[in-house]
Motif scaffolding. Structure first.
Motif, short mmCIF file in Angstrom:
data_model
loop_
_atom_site.label_atom_id
_atom_site.label_comp_id
_atom_site.label_asym_id
_atom_site.label_seq_id
_atom_site.Cartn_x
_atom_site.Cartn_y
_atom_site.Cartn_z
N ALA A 421 0.86 -1.19 0.00
CA ALA A 421 0.00 0.00 0.00
C ALA A 421 0.89 1.23 0.00
O ALA A 421 1.76 1.36 0.85
CB ALA A 421 -0.91 0.00 1.22
N PRO A 423 1.71 5.22 0.52
CA PRO A 423 1.19 6.26 1.39
C PRO A 423 0.04 7.00 0.69
O PRO A 423 0.11 7.24 -0.53
CB PRO A 423 2.38 7.19 1.58
CG PRO A 423 3.58 6.32 1.37
CD PRO A 423 3.17 5.31 0.36
N THR A 425 -2.96 5.73 0.60
CA THR A 425 -4.02 4.73 0.48
C THR A 425 -4.80 4.71 1.79
O THR A 425 -4.23 4.51 2.86
CB THR A 425 -3.43 3.33 0.22
OG1 THR A 425 -2.53 3.42 -0.88
CG2 THR A 425 -4.52 2.31 -0.07
N VAL A 426 -6.10 4.92 1.70
CA VAL A 426 -6.91 5.01 2.91
C VAL A 426 -6.97 3.65 3.61
O VAL A 426 -7.25 2.64 2.97
CB VAL A 426 -8.33 5.52 2.54
CG1 VAL A 426 -9.22 5.51 3.79
CG2 VAL A 426 -8.25 6.91 1.93
N ASP A 427 -6.68 3.66 4.86
CA ASP A 427 -6.63 2.45 5.71
C ASP A 427 -5.40 1.57 5.44
O ASP A 427 -5.32 0.44 5.91
CB ASP A 427 -7.90 1.58 5.57
CG ASP A 427 -9.11 2.29 6.14
OD1 ASP A 427 -8.92 3.16 7.02
OD2 ASP A 427 -10.23 1.99 5.70
N GLY A 428 -4.48 2.09 4.68
CA GLY A 428 -3.29 1.30 4.37
C GLY A 428 -2.10 1.62 5.27
O GLY A 428 -1.03 1.00 5.14
N ALA A 429 -2.27 2.57 6.17
CA ALA A 429 -1.15 3.00 7.01
C ALA A 429 -0.52 1.81 7.72
O ALA A 429 -1.21 0.96 8.27
CB ALA A 429 -1.61 4.03 8.03
N HIS A 430 0.80 1.74 7.68
CA HIS A 430 1.50 0.61 8.30
C HIS A 430 2.95 0.98 8.57
O HIS A 430 3.47 1.95 8.05
CB HIS A 430 1.45 -0.62 7.40
CG HIS A 430 2.18 -0.42 6.11
ND1 HIS A 430 1.58 0.11 4.99
CD2 HIS A 430 3.47 -0.66 5.76
CE1 HIS A 430 2.48 0.17 4.01
NE2 HIS A 430 3.63 -0.27 4.45
#
Lengths: 587, 287
Positions: A421, A423, A425-430
């Motif tokens: 994902a 940066p 990408t919604v809800d992809g934060a990791h």
């Protein structure tokens, strides 16, 4: 090789050797002749011996040979350095009025042509053009139409104004006329031209061009011989295609910047040479463990330590295969020709992103600085494909969330390849880290998860090994009982050595291996052969050791580590000798 | 980017393993609040950290993040920002991570003026390796590896930054929550490299540079007659070794961030299939 013509200009660094050679090489390639260039240079800015050699033919040329037909000698040392390659009838062009050349002795049997280079250049507008006067003289000797120099001179000096271009054209003609008038001789050369349309480029440039073609957007590097040309090429050009080049403060920074850009979702690359690879090795492990796609180009030179920075070697293979603490998968691609530098660079980006790991793309000095002619469609941009691998977007990210809602960049999958994902990408934060981690990238010391993540990363190699594309290039006599295996830039010299060996009735089957890891299984080929020789530019036979381990047999080796690339005729002699005696490493 | 982002959205589900009472808790809270307050959310934020206690911050925050190698967070942040000018980049370091092993990168990140916020969690000691002198430790600070003190002056990070051409220099104290958050916020809003050295006391290994010490000695520049746009005034503050300051020390109002200077405004993650449209021009150049 009767149609062959071997030419060189030599002098001190700072004498304009490079540009003189390049102008001649370009004039030849623009006249539909094949060209193969090589450079002798020392690690200094001015002084010392330096030479630019051009081999040309109407047929394809892919190696240097032990032969020099015309030499422009700006210093006495130029003659000494090339004595072995000069032969009876070789022409030496020099300026007898130059202080250092006044007492020069032309070796017996050779033809000395004394041209007042400086004086004629001054008459044409400036002493600085004396090399162009020499080029004109060489054109007369080689019966190469002087008009064919013009477009190369325009390309070289066009930006600096028409007057300078005209002066240079005049200087070239002055050289030609002088030889025609003072040396009314018939020389044995006749450089015919053809209607073919060639481009002329070296390995570093081909790598840079491949990077742009593949959609590389970010390049960071630190100047180092012989990889700097990659950065020089990309600077200004990458920007034209929406990218950016950063000259970093050191190699540690360079690879970390590239890593950051890759995490941002850009296709990113850095290039360096051995000492720089050492510095990058710390971050290399992070790149691999965080499963970041990155292309790391290593243009090898002689090591260890600072070694011989301007000389040829293929000594970094072990480092690229095993360098770094711990164990992490990486791919190692080693193009074997200049044009393959382009295509393997494109492939390196695709492999890096598809398998989410660092890819070493390695050239060696000889290939990096060698210019060669190609048909423009060798670099067919329409054939370039971009495979970005497993990337999720806002819509598909949901399928890869943990029960608690966290994205899983290290999801345990069958083929070892997890979703990526970028940066934004919604809800992809990791999180990405060099620490061992769970599927979400969070630190763990859980024994089970450790094993699962190590296995997952290694599964990518198994997945990749199933591809058919890892095959070697084969040429020569496929039924021959003698097998020669090589990697890197030796392919060209080997291809030409085969023709020479054939004249002696020796048939050879050749496997040239551009994939070092994962690599093709060569066991069957080795088993089928009576004798196997591995040819490479290092002392310990790093590639031969790999082959032996794979096939569980001993192979013969031809190793060269004096800093000079293999020449076709030299290699033919070595192969013949090895076959006769089955000797060990030679040098 | 949603308008209802709360600073708790930047918290991950990992419990920090920092020592109870560690200054880093306050430092991190201020960073999260500043990010939320400036309109960012976890999906458009990238946090980079190096190694050490400070390096753990990416684990405890929720955002796109990279926990890198020792001292090299700034180059990573530079790469992220160049590839993604649309993403908010925050880099965290420690005094060892940032001023020792990473000192070279610090100088060059400062002079490039990359648009990111660099927060150094300065506790004047190596914590995670259990109490050795750091580049900001006092000259006579006794530790296991420096029994008689380092016997060399501490690094002055602000002087290093100013000399390298910094466009934003600040200092805060993690325990003064509101001021700390305000200062980080100003750094985030700065167009260019926003450098904040944060006094973030180590309660386990440093019994000199304590909460009490900073509380007692801090002079707040906001309450002094200090103009951050005045270079000479900033220089005087930075070279004054008798006092501890908090606040924005220097701000170049004309600052143009690196990516703008270099005309980089595209999202570089967007790569179409196949070679660029005019790529054949590249081949013709070799004719």
């Amino acid at each position: 090789m009767a149609a062959d013509f071997n030419w060189a200009v030599g002098g001190e660094a700072g004498d304009g050797i490079d540009s003189t050679g390049k102008i001649f090489a370009q004039a030849l390639s623009r006249s539909g002749r094949h060209v193969f260039t090589s450079k002798d240079f020392a690690s200094r800015i001015r002084g010392g011996y330096t030479a630019y050699k051009v081999r040309t033919s109407v047929d394809k040329v892919q190696s240097v040979v032990d032969r020099l037909d015309v030499l422009i000698a700006l210093t006495p040392r130029t003659i000494e350095e090339n004595l072995e390659e000069l032969h009876e009838g070789s022409v030496i062009i020099y300026d007898g009025e130059r202080t250092t050349m006044q007492n020069v002795e032309i070796p017996e049997g050779m033809i000395g042509i004394d041209v007042p280079l400086k004086r004629l250049a001054e008459e044409a507008g400036g002493a600085i053009m004396r090399n162009v006067v020499a080029l004109g003289a060489a054109c007369e000797v080689a019966e190469f139409p002087i008009e064919n120099l013009d477009s190369a001179l325009e390309k070289r000096f066009g930006d600096k104004g028409q007057k300078l271009v005209d002066n240079n054209k005049e200087a070239a003609r002055a050289g030609r006329s002088y030889v025609a008038e003072e040396y009314d001789a018939e020389f044995e050369y006749d450089l015919e031209t053809t209607d073919e349309d060639y481009v002329l480029l070296n390995g570093d440039e081909a790598i840079g061009m491949g990077a742009i073609a593949a959609g590389c957007r970010f390049y960071s590097g630190y100047p180092i011989t012989p990889a700097t040309d990659v950065m020089t090429y990309l600077t200004g050009r990458l920007e034209r295609y929406g990218g950016h080049v950063v000259q970093a403060e050191d190699e540690l920074s360079a690879i970390n910047m590239a890593l950051g850009a890759a995490r941002g979702g850009a296709r990113a690359m850095t290039a360096t040479s051995g000492p720089g690879i050492d510095l990058m090795t710390e971050t290399f492990g992070l790149v691999a463990t965080s499963e970041t796609p990155l292309v790391i180009c290593n243009v090898m030179r002689s090591g260890p330590s600072t070694g011989m920075p301007t000389k040829q070697e293929q000594g970094d293979l072990n480092h690229m295969l095993y360098g770094g603490h711990g164990e992490v998968p990486r791919f190692v691609l080693a193009p074997t020709t200049v044009d393959e530098c382009f295509w393997k660079t494109v492939e390196a980006f695709n492999l890096a992103e598809k398998y989410q790991l660092p890819v070493y793309l390695t050239a060696d000095l000889s290939m990096a600085v060698t210019e060669q002619t190609f048909s423009p469609d060798t670099f067919d941009m329409d054939a370039v494909e971009v495979d970005r691998g497993f990337v999720v977007d806002d819509a598909s990210v949901d399928e890869h969330l943990s029960e608690s809602g966290g994205f899983k960049p290290h999801e345990l999958t069958e083929d070892g390849i997890s979703p990526r994902a970028f940066p934004g990408t919604v809800d992809g934060a990791h999180m990405s880290t060099g620490l061992e981690h769970d599927e979400q990238g969070r630190r763990t010391e859980d024994t089970e998860m450790r094993v699962e993540q190590v296995d997952k990363r290694n599964r990518k190699v198994e997945t990749a090994t199933d591809r058919e594309e890892w095959s070697p290039r084969e040429f020569g006599d496929e039924d021959a009982e003698n097998l020669v295996i090589t990697w890197g830039s030796n392919e060209g010299a080997l291809a030409e050595a085969l023709d020479l060996l054939e004249e002696d009735g020796i048939g050879i089957r050749v496997l040239s291996v551009p994939y070092v890891f994962p690599r093709p299984d060569l066991s069957d080929a080795i088993e089928a052969a009576e004798e196997t020789i591995v040819v490479e530019c290092n002392e310990t036979g790093q590639f031969a050791n790999l082959i032996e381990r794979d096939a569980l047999v001993r192979v013969d080796r031809i190793n060269k580590y004096d800093g000079v690339r293999f020449k076709a005729d030299e290699l033919a002699r070595e192969i013949k000798a090895t076959l006769e005696t089955g000797t060990e490493a030679t040098q | 980017m949603s308008s209802d982002v709360r600073f708790t959205d930047f918290k991950s589900d990992k419990q920090p393993t920092w020592c109870p009472g560690c200054g880093d808790f306050g430092t991190m809270n201020g960073m999260m609040k500043a990010l939320a307050e400036t309109g960012n959310d976890p999906d458009n934020t990238f946090v980079v950290a190096g190694i050490g206690c400070s390096g753990k911050i990416g684990t405890y925050m929720h955002s796109y993040a990279l926990h890198g190698v020792h001292g090299r967070a700034l180059p990573v942040g530079t790469g992220v920002k160049m590839a993604r000018p649309d993403i908010e980049v925050m880099v965290a370091g420690g005094d060892g991570d940032g001023y020792s092993i990473g000192a070279g990168h610090f100088v060059h990140a400062v002079r490039r003026n990359v648009d990111m916020t660099y927060v150094v969690m300065d506790n004047r000691i190596y914590g995670l390796t259990k109490g050795q002198a750091s580049p900001t430790s006092r000259e006579d600070f006794e530790t296991a590896t420096t029994p008689e003190g380092p016997k060399q002056p501490p690094v002055n990070p602000h002087a290093l930054a100013l000399a390298s051409g910094a466009t934003f220099i600040a200092q805060s104290f993690s325990s003064d929550a509101l001021r700390h958050q305000e200062i980080i916020q100003e750094a985030v809003e700065h167009d260019g490299f926003g450098f904040v050295n944060v006094y973030s006391p180590c309660v386990t290994f440093n019994d000199v540079d304590t909460y009490d010490y900073f509380r007692d000695s801090l002079v707040d520049l906001a309450e002094e007659d200090h103009d951050p746009s005045d270079y000479d005034a900033a220089k005087d503050v930075i070279l004054d070794s008798d006092k501890e300051y908090q606040g924005v020390i220097y701000r170049d109002e004309e600052s143009v961030p690196y990516h703008e200077q270099h005309g980089v405004d595209e999202d570089m993650s967007d790569i179409p299939d196949g070679a660029p449209e005019n790529a054949t021009d590249l081949v013709r150049e070799f004719y």
